[in-house]
Enzyme design. Sequence first.
Site, PDB file in Angstrom:
ATOM      1  CG  ASN A 118      -1.857   1.198   1.257  1.00  0.00           C
ATOM      2  OD1 ASN A 118      -2.494   1.488   0.233  1.00  0.00           O
ATOM      3  ND2 ASN A 118      -1.971   1.889   2.377  1.00  0.00           N
ATOM      4  CG  HIS A 120      -0.972   6.648   4.191  1.00  0.00           C
ATOM      5  ND1 HIS A 120      -2.272   7.024   3.893  1.00  0.00           N
ATOM      6  CD2 HIS A 120      -0.664   7.286   5.359  1.00  0.00           C
ATOM      7  CE1 HIS A 120      -2.732   7.819   4.833  1.00  0.00           C
ATOM      8  NE2 HIS A 120      -1.776   7.999   5.734  1.00  0.00           N
ATOM      9  CG  ASP A 157      -3.170  -6.503  10.238  1.00  0.00           C
ATOM     10  OD1 ASP A 157      -3.237  -5.334   9.799  1.00  0.00           O
ATOM     11  OD2 ASP A 157      -2.438  -6.816  11.196  1.00  0.00           O
TER      12      ASP A 157
HETATM   13  C1  GRF Z   1      -2.602   8.996  -3.502  1.00  0.00           C
HETATM   14  O1  GRF Z   1      -2.260  10.166  -2.800  1.00  0.00           O
HETATM   15  C2  GRF Z   1      -2.616   7.795  -2.604  1.00  0.00           C
HETATM   16  O2  GRF Z   1      -1.595   7.783  -1.670  1.00  0.00           O
HETATM   17  C3  GRF Z   1      -3.951   8.011  -1.914  1.00  0.00           C
HETATM   18  O3  GRF Z   1      -4.814   8.366  -2.970  1.00  0.00           O
HETATM   19  C4  GRF Z   1      -4.048   9.072  -3.955  1.00  0.00           C
HETATM   20  C5  GRF Z   1      -4.267   8.389  -5.280  1.00  0.00           C
HETATM   21  O4  GRF Z   1      -3.732   9.127  -6.353  1.00  0.00           O
HETATM   22  N1  GRF Z   1      -4.345   6.862  -1.146  1.00  0.00           N
HETATM   23  P1  GRF Z   1      -3.770   8.527  -7.821  1.00  0.00           P
HETATM   24  O5  GRF Z   1      -5.153   7.934  -8.057  1.00  0.00           O
HETATM   25  O6  GRF Z   1      -2.694   7.482  -7.925  1.00  0.00           O
HETATM   26  O7  GRF Z   1      -3.508   9.693  -8.731  1.00  0.00           O
END
Ligand code: GRF
Length: 209
Positions: A118, A120, A157
């Site tokens: 993931n 973030h 998880d």
């Molecule tokens: C990113 O900032 C990601 O970390 C967050 O949602 C955004 C998605 O951007 N969870 P994109 O769709 O890849 O342009």
Amino acid sequence: MQDPGATITRRPARLVVLASGNGSNLQALVDAAGRGSLPAQVVAVVSDQAAAGALTRAGAAGIPACHVGRHDGEARADYDARLADVVAGFGPDFVVLAGWMRILTMSFLGWFPNRVVNLHPALPGELPGTRAIERAWQEALAGERSTTGVMVHLVPDEGIDDGPVLASRPVPIHPDDTLETLSTRVHRAEHELLVDTLATLCRQEVPQR
Ligand code: GRF
């Protein structure tokens, strides 16, 4: 016997990208794979949103694009089991959550141990959940912080934006930043960190041909 001097050739890693929105991080992965700086191939893009820009980007790149929507009243675990079926069908080495906006339960995660990654837009342990960039910017306006960051981690998880950290990078917040200028800087950092981290993972963990 294998020639000890022979170069090991690794096959490109198979990535399935899950994305709910725009897909700029997906695009960074596709572009990096195309120019040879990521030893991987995006083999499918799956979205829970029919109108996701990520699906359009996948189509433009010639990558299979699937919409897996949640049925009315469908239990979260049932949706996740259907999703796992679709994703497993593409034989991923890694499943990349790049702007995937649903919490995944063990009925999905249990199928891909140590294989779900993931992204973030905050540093480890900070600002879990949605609107992390906006919340960091508001805290900076209130004089409570001058730095935020980005991280890439494994998803073992159901913890939200939590799990073993693979890499993180700080991003400064400037006094004159608007939400837009900060978002642009954070997204640029995300694109780089996601590509770099996956490149390392793919080199370390994908078996040779
Ligand atoms: C990113 O900032 C990601 O970390 C967050 O949602 C955004 C998605 O951007 N969870 P994109 O769709 O890849 O342009």
